[in-house]
Write an enzyme that holds these catalytic residues in place. Structure first.
Site, PDB file in Angstrom:
ATOM      1  N   GLY A 132       1.082  -1.047   0.108  1.00 41.45           N
ATOM      2  CA  GLY A 132      -0.011  -0.004  -0.037  1.00 41.45           C
ATOM      3  C   GLY A 132       0.934   1.326  -0.092  1.00 41.45           C
ATOM      4  O   GLY A 132       1.996   1.111   0.315  1.00 41.45           O
ATOM      5  N   ARG A 133       0.451   2.335  -0.253  1.00 41.13           N
ATOM      6  CA  ARG A 133       1.107   3.659  -0.250  1.00 41.13           C
ATOM      7  C   ARG A 133       0.332   4.694  -0.190  1.00 41.13           C
ATOM      8  O   ARG A 133      -1.103   4.678  -0.609  1.00 41.13           O
ATOM      9  CB  ARG A 133       1.974   3.695  -1.421  1.00 41.13           C
ATOM     10  CG  ARG A 133       1.104   3.948  -2.980  1.00 41.13           C
ATOM     11  CD  ARG A 133       1.855   3.291  -3.892  1.00 41.13           C
ATOM     12  NE  ARG A 133       0.935   3.239  -5.155  1.00 41.13           N
ATOM     13  CZ  ARG A 133       1.388   3.934  -6.319  1.00 41.13           C
ATOM     14  NH1 ARG A 133       2.446   4.280  -6.359  1.00 41.13           N
ATOM     15  NH2 ARG A 133       0.541   3.902  -7.231  1.00 41.13           N
ATOM     16  N   HIS A 179     -12.958   0.815  -5.937  1.00 39.27           N
ATOM     17  CA  HIS A 179     -12.492  -0.464  -6.518  1.00 39.27           C
ATOM     18  C   HIS A 179     -11.271   0.026  -7.191  1.00 39.27           C
ATOM     19  O   HIS A 179     -11.414   0.948  -7.964  1.00 39.27           O
ATOM     20  CB  HIS A 179     -13.220  -1.206  -7.325  1.00 39.27           C
ATOM     21  CG  HIS A 179     -12.568  -2.478  -7.789  1.00 39.27           C
ATOM     22  ND1 HIS A 179     -12.891  -2.948  -9.070  1.00 39.27           N
ATOM     23  CD2 HIS A 179     -11.883  -3.452  -7.193  1.00 39.27           C
ATOM     24  CE1 HIS A 179     -12.299  -4.047  -9.325  1.00 39.27           C
ATOM     25  NE2 HIS A 179     -11.665  -4.345  -8.236  1.00 39.27           N
ATOM     26  N   ASP A 180     -10.073  -0.608  -7.028  1.00 44.77           N
ATOM     27  CA  ASP A 180      -8.860  -0.023  -7.816  1.00 44.77           C
ATOM     28  C   ASP A 180      -9.003   0.041  -9.102  1.00 44.77           C
ATOM     29  O   ASP A 180      -8.558   0.968  -9.926  1.00 44.77           O
ATOM     30  CB  ASP A 180      -7.773  -0.643  -7.239  1.00 44.77           C
ATOM     31  CG  ASP A 180      -7.865  -2.534  -7.260  1.00 44.77           C
ATOM     32  OD1 ASP A 180      -8.747  -2.621  -7.942  1.00 44.77           O
ATOM     33  OD2 ASP A 180      -6.749  -2.673  -6.667  1.00 44.77           O
ATOM     34  N   THR A 181      -9.614  -0.944  -9.710  1.00 48.88           N
ATOM     35  CA  THR A 181      -9.852  -0.977 -11.230  1.00 48.88           C
ATOM     36  C   THR A 181     -10.786   0.352 -11.818  1.00 48.88           C
ATOM     37  O   THR A 181     -10.546   0.704 -12.799  1.00 48.88           O
ATOM     38  CB  THR A 181     -10.490  -2.312 -11.786  1.00 48.88           C
ATOM     39  OG1 THR A 181      -9.513  -3.325 -11.454  1.00 48.88           O
ATOM     40  CG2 THR A 181     -10.299  -2.194 -13.319  1.00 48.88           C
ATOM     41  N   THR A 229      -0.286  -7.417 -12.865  1.00 47.80           N
ATOM     42  CA  THR A 229      -0.342  -8.972 -12.934  1.00 47.80           C
ATOM     43  C   THR A 229      -1.490  -9.528 -13.489  1.00 47.80           C
ATOM     44  O   THR A 229      -1.260 -10.499 -14.252  1.00 47.80           O
ATOM     45  CB  THR A 229      -0.241  -9.072 -11.363  1.00 47.80           C
ATOM     46  OG1 THR A 229       0.657  -8.642 -10.514  1.00 47.80           O
ATOM     47  CG2 THR A 229      -0.443 -10.623 -10.783  1.00 47.80           C
ATOM     48  N   ASN A 248     -11.267 -10.696 -17.337  1.00 49.12           N
ATOM     49  CA  ASN A 248     -10.199 -10.862 -16.447  1.00 49.12           C
ATOM     50  C   ASN A 248      -9.275 -11.666 -17.283  1.00 49.12           C
ATOM     51  O   ASN A 248      -9.614 -12.852 -17.768  1.00 49.12           O
ATOM     52  CB  ASN A 248     -10.416 -11.708 -15.162  1.00 49.12           C
ATOM     53  CG  ASN A 248     -10.972 -10.389 -14.183  1.00 49.12           C
ATOM     54  OD1 ASN A 248     -10.684  -9.348 -13.899  1.00 49.12           O
ATOM     55  ND2 ASN A 248     -12.174 -10.734 -13.527  1.00 49.12           N
ATOM     56  N   GLY A 262       0.871  -0.346 -14.625  1.00 50.98           N
ATOM     57  CA  GLY A 262       2.156  -0.636 -14.758  1.00 50.98           C
ATOM     58  C   GLY A 262       2.763  -1.298 -16.104  1.00 50.98           C
ATOM     59  O   GLY A 262       3.600  -1.334 -16.590  1.00 50.98           O
TER      60      GLY A 262
END
Length: 490
Positions: free
Chosen positions: A16-17, A239-241, A262, A299, A409
């Protein structure tokens, strides 16, 4: 006008950050102020998240904004989906949240089938069938520990739980709830028809709010710890996406996005869910996005295969950089070997290059030996899987896509971005890399009125961050021939 300062807490499954965002009215800049590991724990037969450690690290990030004099006025939290914590009548967390990879949900779909069928669940929620979805976790909880759910007053998804720790306010943010197979996709509200059948009480679920909802300031006890501040906590696209898709720097209507890491999450932004027998057969999912939009996506196994290959070579004493691996892949002959990236053999850790070789042996192909051959095989196979998904999306929608936007990424893999353009025959824009944190901050900017809508938000991204553009350049005949071979492997 003074620069707007915000804090984005971006939580992934392994780290986390905290990111301090500064908006000057035209451009957004980022500064990481805190980073920490996220280490799940196996305790007493249950795989869990160390949620109090995560909470502690979030407070450390807030403290640093105070010490650094950042004058942050808002913050938001985004995380992975589906997992939750239970709160008792005294407002206390009842147990560490269970990790989605815990084994309690193995085979749960078969257990649920007599009560709620997989077909009924998909037609209501539009979410692809995965054992660890929230509805399935709750069904496992009802089966294994019904007393726990009986005593629980509320269920909070991970970002909602952390927001509650900070503010004392309970709410269910729409995009994170949409991941769990517990929302009626058309109504954008809880699918009580499903939860009622499973015996899950309706009172468990706090009201749904949209991104941009102001939960208020930090609790006085938190301020005593972190220092005097002017921070209001907002729900973002939690939600991150969903946050990553917000940061796609496109003004086009019919773009396809790839949130590349990933996993590769590939889809389109739609105004309404797309749910029918064909979408279910193709295993597409309908998750919530900003402004009530739907993220119609699939996915796909993403950079995990290349990451795990690199780890294997490192275990063998060969610490190759990604730049070296890409250079060797460019030198290797094209289309010698292909894999299905989503073959179950590639799901687990281990000797990934050997798994790739074994797949090629079984399918009667050239067996890649060198690092360059293995990496090229991975890249070409991913690009062809993207083409397969593009064609699936277009067929299901009955409409052509105009371009592909890659964020996350994976934008650092220039060779893969070019292959994606070549394989799909579409222009590709790659960037920004920090899409999830950027989307988190954009939602805060919209909430406080610094920008007016999603179109302006995406223009800010285009103004602020580098985006690379790739046009199809390669011989279409060679890609078409390889695609024909690839489809036979699926």
């Amino acid at each position: 006008m003074a620069d707007l300062k915000m804090l984005a807490i971006d939580l992934g499954a392994s780290s986390g950050r905290g990111i301090v965002g500064t908006f000057d009215g035209e451009k957004l800049t980022l500064r990481e102020n805190h980073r920490f590991s996220n280490d799940p724990m196996f305790v007493n037969g249950r795989f869990t998240w160390d949620i109090l450690r995560i909470y502690f690290e979030i407070k450390n990030s807030i403290t640093k904004t105070v010490i650094d004099g950042d004058n942050v006025t808002s913050m938001g939290i985004d995380t992975w989906g589906v997992d939750y914590g239970l709160i008792d009548k005294n407002g206390r967390l009842m147990a560490n949240p269970t990790h989605y990879r815990d084994t309690r949900t193995v085979g749960i779909t078969d257990y649920m089938e007599p009560t709620v069928s997989a077909e009924e669940v998909y037609k209501t929620t539009g979410i692809q069938a995965i054992d660890f979805n929230t509805l399935n976790q709750l069904a496992a909880e009802m089966r294994d520990d019904p007393e726990m759910l009986a005593r629980a007053e509320k269920m909070l998804f991970i970002p909602d739980l952390l927001n509650y720790f900070l503010t004392g306010k309970m709410a269910t943010e729409y995009t994170i709830a949409s991941t769990g197979m517990i929302l009626d996709a058309a109504k954008r509200d809880f699918a009580f028809g499903l939860t009622d059948k499973l015996g899950i009480k309706r009172e468990l679920f706090p009201a749904i709010v949209q991104p941009g909802y102001n939960l208020g300031g930090l609790l006085p006890s938190i301020t005593d710890e972190v220092g005097k501040n002017n921070i209001n906590v907002y729900t973002v696209a939690s939600h991150d996406t969903a946050s990553a898709v917000m940061a796609v720097p496109s003004q086009a209507d019919d773009f396809i996005y790839i949130s590349s890491g990933t996993w590769s999450l590939m889809g389109m932004e739609l105004p309404q869910p797309l749910i029918n027998d064909a979408t279910r057969a193709a295993n597409f999912t309908n998750e919530g996005g900003i402004n009530g939009t739907i993220r119609f996506l699939k996915n796909i196994m993403g950079l995990w295969i290349i990451q795990e290959s690199r780890r294997q070579w490192k275990r063998e004493g060969k610490d190759y950089s990604f730049a070296q691996m890409e250079a060797w892949a460019k030198e290797a002959s094209p289309f010698q070997s292909l894999i299905n990236p989503d073959d179950p053999s590639f799901n687990t850790p281990g000797n990934m290059p050997e798994k790739i070789r074994e797949f090629c042996r079984k399918t009667g192909q050239h067996v890649p030996e060198s690092v360059g051959e293995v990496v090229r095989c991975i890249y070409e196979s991913l690009a062809l899987k993207y083409r397969y998904t593009v064609e699936g999306i277009q067929a299901l929608r009955g409409k052509k896509a105009t371009m592909i936007n890659v964020v996350g990424g994976g934008t650092k893999d220039h060779f893969l971005s070019q292959m994606t353009a070549d394989a799909c025959g579409l222009a590709v824009s790659a960037g920004p890399e920090e899409a999830t944190s950027i989307g988190n901050l954009l939602a805060q900017m919209m909430a406080v009125g610094a920008i007016k809508d999603l179109s302006e938000a995406r223009q800010v991204v285009a103004n602020s961050f580098e985006v690379k553009h790739y046009a199809p350049t390669a011989d279409r005949g060679a890609w078409d021939e390889a695609y024909g071979r690839f489809v036979k492997l699926l």
